[in-house]
Scaffold this motif. Sequence first.
Motif, PDB file in Angstrom:
ATOM      1  N   THR A 245       0.838  -1.207   0.000  1.00 51.86           N
ATOM      2  CA  THR A 245       0.000   0.000   0.000  1.00 51.86           C
ATOM      3  C   THR A 245       0.865   1.245   0.000  1.00 51.86           C
ATOM      4  O   THR A 245       0.617   2.199  -0.750  1.00 51.86           O
ATOM      5  CB  THR A 245      -0.938   0.001   1.216  1.00 51.86           C
ATOM      6  N   GLU A 296       2.339   4.118  12.319  1.00 51.05           N
ATOM      7  CA  GLU A 296       0.891   3.970  12.133  1.00 51.05           C
ATOM      8  C   GLU A 296       0.649   2.779  11.197  1.00 51.05           C
ATOM      9  O   GLU A 296       0.573   2.931   9.981  1.00 51.05           O
ATOM     10  CB  GLU A 296       0.293   5.243  11.541  1.00 51.05           C
ATOM     11  N   THR A 298      -1.571   0.964   9.780  1.00 51.14           N
ATOM     12  CA  THR A 298      -2.900   0.790   9.194  1.00 51.14           C
ATOM     13  C   THR A 298      -2.778   1.043   7.702  1.00 51.14           C
ATOM     14  O   THR A 298      -1.785   1.628   7.237  1.00 51.14           O
ATOM     15  CB  THR A 298      -3.919   1.774   9.783  1.00 51.14           C
ATOM     16  N   GLN A 300      -4.472   3.135   6.024  1.00 49.92           N
ATOM     17  CA  GLN A 300      -4.479   4.589   5.846  1.00 49.92           C
ATOM     18  C   GLN A 300      -3.109   5.189   6.173  1.00 49.92           C
ATOM     19  O   GLN A 300      -2.605   6.070   5.478  1.00 49.92           O
ATOM     20  CB  GLN A 300      -5.555   5.223   6.722  1.00 49.92           C
ATOM     21  N   ALA A 303      -0.680   4.393   3.352  1.00 49.03           N
ATOM     22  CA  ALA A 303      -0.923   5.263   2.194  1.00 49.03           C
ATOM     23  C   ALA A 303      -0.377   6.661   2.434  1.00 49.03           C
ATOM     24  O   ALA A 303       0.238   7.268   1.547  1.00 49.03           O
ATOM     25  CB  ALA A 303      -2.414   5.310   1.884  1.00 49.03           C
ATOM     26  N   ARG A 304      -0.580   7.168   3.645  1.00 42.51           N
ATOM     27  CA  ARG A 304      -0.061   8.505   3.964  1.00 42.51           C
ATOM     28  C   ARG A 304       1.468   8.533   3.880  1.00 42.51           C
ATOM     29  O   ARG A 304       2.060   9.518   3.430  1.00 42.51           O
ATOM     30  CB  ARG A 304      -0.536   8.942   5.353  1.00 42.51           C
TER      31      ARG A 304
END
Length: 324
Positions: A245, A296, A298, A300, A303-304
């Motif tokens: 990701t 982090e 996750t 999300q 992706a960040r």
Amino acid sequence: MRAIGFRLGTRGSALALTQSTTVAKDLAAASNTGYEMIKVKTEGDVTTGPLSQLGGTGVFAAALRLSLLQGGCDVAVHSLKDLPTTQPEGLVIAATPVRADVRDALCARDGLTLATLPLGASVGTGSPRRSAQLRAARPDLVIVDIRGNVGTRLGRVAGSPAQADDGGVGRTAQGDLDAVVLAAAGLERLGLAEHITEYLDPAIMLPAPGQGSLAVEVRSAGAGNAAVDAALEELDDAATRLAVTAERALLARLEAGCAAPIGALGRIQQGTLTLDSVACAPDGSDTMRRSAATRELTVQGAARLGIALAEQLLSEGAAELAGL
């Protein structure tokens, strides 16, 4: 005999069939259902010419995705590095199984390595990313654009025995090159690892985003069988999904595809997701390597991380360097 629970769409190459059959067997065992294999011919299988000029990574995915959307199959298996970063409406990547070896592999005559290839040696690859990094490491090498399935490419190496050829495009004479570079994962999946003379360290050859990973895609509503849908959840590997990701988010923000000399590799260690990246001048004359990390863990957060690293690359001139 178990009732058919799903139809799995695949390309017809030896590597695609090997990858798809592995996934099909895992899904069938986990869901206690049978399956049917559906071969789909893609544009990348029938069109000649350099891959970098055939419309990008989607040449190997579009026909499979159309078959999924039209109900010709229920599940499709892709090499993740072959998928465009934009996800089509109506389809989802339901599983990213445990990733195989991410590295690129040198397959050279006489057991040679990248360091011991003679001055001016000829090395075959169809990847601008590999070409640029090879030239950065060894500016003297002559890089030759090649096409074809794994067997065809291996057969280009001097002294290599003729390989089984399953009908890929770009058949050529045997033994005209000193070496070729291929994905280690594909060679290992086909039982051809004995041809590898060197696994290229990512510090020298950063892999393509998603390299070594498979993507199992279904319609947004699922595979049409609750047991198969549950099996897909089991097949999904969290660490692989987070890593790829981040890699694909970077690629998407850079608006780059297989024609761009961009590499990326994510990895999780001690609760931290680290993303390494490289942008290269196509001729290998300059490279830009940058890394970033996050705790982090996750989708999300991954992706960040990819987007943030891409923004850093862009702010430092990666688009101009790599010709994006």
